[in-house]
Design an enzyme around this catalytic site. Sequence first.
Site, PDB file in Angstrom:
ATOM      1  CB  SER A 214      -0.828   0.071   1.232  1.00 32.51           C
ATOM      2  OG  SER A 214      -1.464   1.346   1.418  1.00 32.51           O
TER       3      SER A 214
ATOM      4  CE1 TYR B 219      -6.275   4.058  -1.874  1.00 31.63           C
ATOM      5  CE2 TYR B 219      -4.914   3.942  -0.003  1.00 31.63           C
ATOM      6  CZ  TYR B 219      -6.290   3.569  -0.736  1.00 31.63           C
ATOM      7  OH  TYR B 219      -6.855   2.767   0.003  1.00 31.63           O
TER       8      TYR B 219
ATOM      9  CB  THR C 222      -6.638   2.017  -4.972  1.00 34.27           C
ATOM     10  OG1 THR C 222      -5.751   0.909  -4.773  1.00 34.27           O
ATOM     11  CG2 THR C 222      -7.856   1.776  -4.115  1.00 34.27           C
TER      12      THR C 222
ATOM     13  CE  LYS D 164      -7.334  -3.182  -3.473  1.00 34.23           C
ATOM     14  NZ  LYS D 164      -7.910  -2.604  -2.575  1.00 34.23           N
TER      15      LYS D 164
ATOM     16  CG  HIS E 199     -11.104  -0.548  -0.091  1.00 34.49           C
ATOM     17  ND1 HIS E 199     -10.642   0.489  -1.387  1.00 34.49           N
ATOM     18  CD2 HIS E 199     -10.405  -0.434   0.864  1.00 34.49           C
ATOM     19  CE1 HIS E 199      -9.764   0.929  -0.843  1.00 34.49           C
ATOM     20  NE2 HIS E 199      -9.500   0.528   0.515  1.00 34.49           N
TER      21      HIS E 199
HETATM   22  C1  LIG Z   1      -7.218  -2.085   7.560  1.00 34.97           C
HETATM   23  C2  LIG Z   1      -7.276  -2.311   5.983  1.00 34.97           C
HETATM   24  C3  LIG Z   1      -6.488  -1.142   5.227  1.00 34.97           C
HETATM   25  C4  LIG Z   1      -6.537  -1.137   3.877  1.00 34.97           C
HETATM   26  N1  LIG Z   1      -5.821  -0.294   3.306  1.00 34.97           N
HETATM   27  C5  LIG Z   1      -5.893  -0.447   2.029  1.00 34.97           C
HETATM   28  C6  LIG Z   1      -4.698   0.528   1.121  1.00 34.97           C
HETATM   29  O1  LIG Z   1      -3.996   1.334   1.769  1.00 34.97           O
HETATM   30  N2  LIG Z   1      -4.979   0.482  -0.077  1.00 34.97           N
HETATM   31  C7  LIG Z   1      -5.927  -0.137  -1.021  1.00 34.97           C
HETATM   32  O2  LIG Z   1      -5.942  -0.424  -2.174  1.00 34.97           O
HETATM   33  N3  LIG Z   1      -6.896  -1.013  -0.315  1.00 34.97           N
HETATM   34  C8  LIG Z   1      -6.619  -1.180   0.865  1.00 34.97           C
HETATM   35  N4  LIG Z   1      -7.403  -1.980   1.871  1.00 34.97           N
HETATM   36  C9  LIG Z   1      -8.330  -3.079   1.159  1.00 34.97           C
HETATM   37  C10 LIG Z   1      -7.495  -4.283   0.406  1.00 34.97           C
HETATM   38  O3  LIG Z   1      -6.667  -4.073  -0.335  1.00 34.97           O
HETATM   39  C11 LIG Z   1      -8.704  -5.324  -0.014  1.00 34.97           C
HETATM   40  O4  LIG Z   1      -9.388  -4.957  -0.984  1.00 34.97           O
HETATM   41  C12 LIG Z   1      -9.693  -5.819   1.061  1.00 34.97           C
HETATM   42  O5  LIG Z   1      -9.280  -5.644   2.589  1.00 34.97           O
HETATM   43  C13 LIG Z   1     -10.265  -7.139   0.890  1.00 34.97           C
HETATM   44  O6  LIG Z   1     -11.295  -7.732   1.557  1.00 34.97           O
HETATM   45  P1  LIG Z   1     -10.983  -8.745   2.795  1.00 34.97           P
HETATM   46  O7  LIG Z   1     -10.415  -7.795   3.954  1.00 34.97           O
HETATM   47  O8  LIG Z   1     -12.215  -9.078   2.939  1.00 34.97           O
HETATM   48  O9  LIG Z   1     -10.102  -9.807   2.379  1.00 34.97           O
HETATM   49  C14 LIG Z   1      -7.334  -2.067   3.181  1.00 34.97           C
HETATM   50  C15 LIG Z   1      -8.295  -3.102   3.956  1.00 34.97           C
HETATM   51  C16 LIG Z   1      -8.163  -3.154   5.346  1.00 34.97           C
HETATM   52  C17 LIG Z   1      -8.888  -4.091   6.119  1.00 34.97           C
END
Ligand SMILES: Cc1cc2nc3c(=O)[nH]c(=O)nc-3n(C[C@H](O)[C@H](O)[C@H](O)COP(=O)(O)O)c2cc1C
Length: 365
Positions: free
Chosen positions: A108, A131, A156, A228, A252
């Site tokens: 990330s 981002y 994203t 994404k 997400h």
């Molecule tokens: C705590 C947390 C922080 C996240 N931060 C980002 C991020 O910085 N960039 C991003 O593209 N997705 C982020 N995501 C989304 C994840 O990439 C992903 O799409 C998502 O967690 C998938 O679903 P799941 O948690 O049910 O496996 C984040 C998810 C969580 C849980």
Amino acid sequence: MANDPINLYDYEARAKLALPHDNWDFIDAGAMDEITTKRNRSAFDQLSIRPRFMRSVEERKIATTMLGQDISMPVFVCPAGSHGIAHPDAEVATARAAGRSNTLMMLSTSSNCSMEEVAEAATGPLWFQLYHRGKALTEMLVHRAEEAGFKAIVLTIDTPVPSPKERDLRNKFERTLELGNFRDLNLPRNEISGTDETPGWDVSRADPITWKDLEWLRGLTSLPLVLKGVRVGEDAKIAAEMGVEGVLVSTHGGRQLDQTLSSIETVPEIVEAVKGNCEVYLDSGVRRGSDVLKALAMGVKAVGIGRPLYWGLATEGEDGVHNVLELLREEVGRVMDFCGQSDVGNLEKNLINIPNNWGPGSTAP
Ligand SMILES: Cc1cc2nc3c(=O)[nH]c(=O)nc-3n(C[C@H](O)[C@H](O)[C@H](O)COP(=O)(O)O)c2cc1C
């Protein structure tokens, strides 16, 4: 040992006990009523598997590729910010774990460790999740990622405004850990924070990225581009026509816009829209090897996990993330055996049943 975690949910339960309440909520929460977060799970559960027996599965292969990068199983590490809230070794621990499992990690923009620190620690392939924080910062991040050896840029797209995660609002949760990629730049926090924050955050919304800017982004790097957060066939079609190399179907984790379909329900329209012109990946709600098989059977190349990374980190650090990945590997292998399938890259048709009332239905005129 009887008490060792035997599935991802065991890690979830342990992490909930181990983490401070507000950190747990930050990881676990979805947006608003968390309908999409729940739907990400229920939609997988509504699909059923059609097993095939009396076949030899001795030669079973679960290794695959993502844009030519070899991975030992069709499961990758999603980009997720602030691993430091679950373990002090943060993304370096996750990268080591992914490397031990021979799979790919997306890092990330909002990581606590810098991309250079992660690249140094990683032994598996790395992609950089971007981002967009305005043109100057994007240019800087993309150039550094290429220089550090990242093999693709994952933009994203599903965070146009800060996410309404009401648990974080109620907790007045603030992410205070350092954002490693912006160390020493002396920029105000609102310029380097993403929209994966709550509305309570003061996040700069200047200069959002649009389809018109994709060519500009392409011009910054020779790395392949993945989008994404693609949710509908119309956007997937534009992406494929504009020549992106991959789309990651994602809600997400239900953390941005609530009340959408789950990721898995949108796969059929997205696979159809890209017409084989780019690779399709999925995340959101993947917790079992059977979920992986279901997604692959619908045309997805590989799937990512998000929250389970934090569960592993909070429980056992690097070893925990590695074990989470290895538990999934075992489950993918087992479900392949039950289905008499010998290659994740070449699954037979008709491996899953889709109920009649599952998925998008029709759209309002
Ligand atoms: C705590 C947390 C922080 C996240 N931060 C980002 C991020 O910085 N960039 C991003 O593209 N997705 C982020 N995501 C989304 C994840 O990439 C992903 O799409 C998502 O967690 C998938 O679903 P799941 O948690 O049910 O496996 C984040 C998810 C969580 C849980």
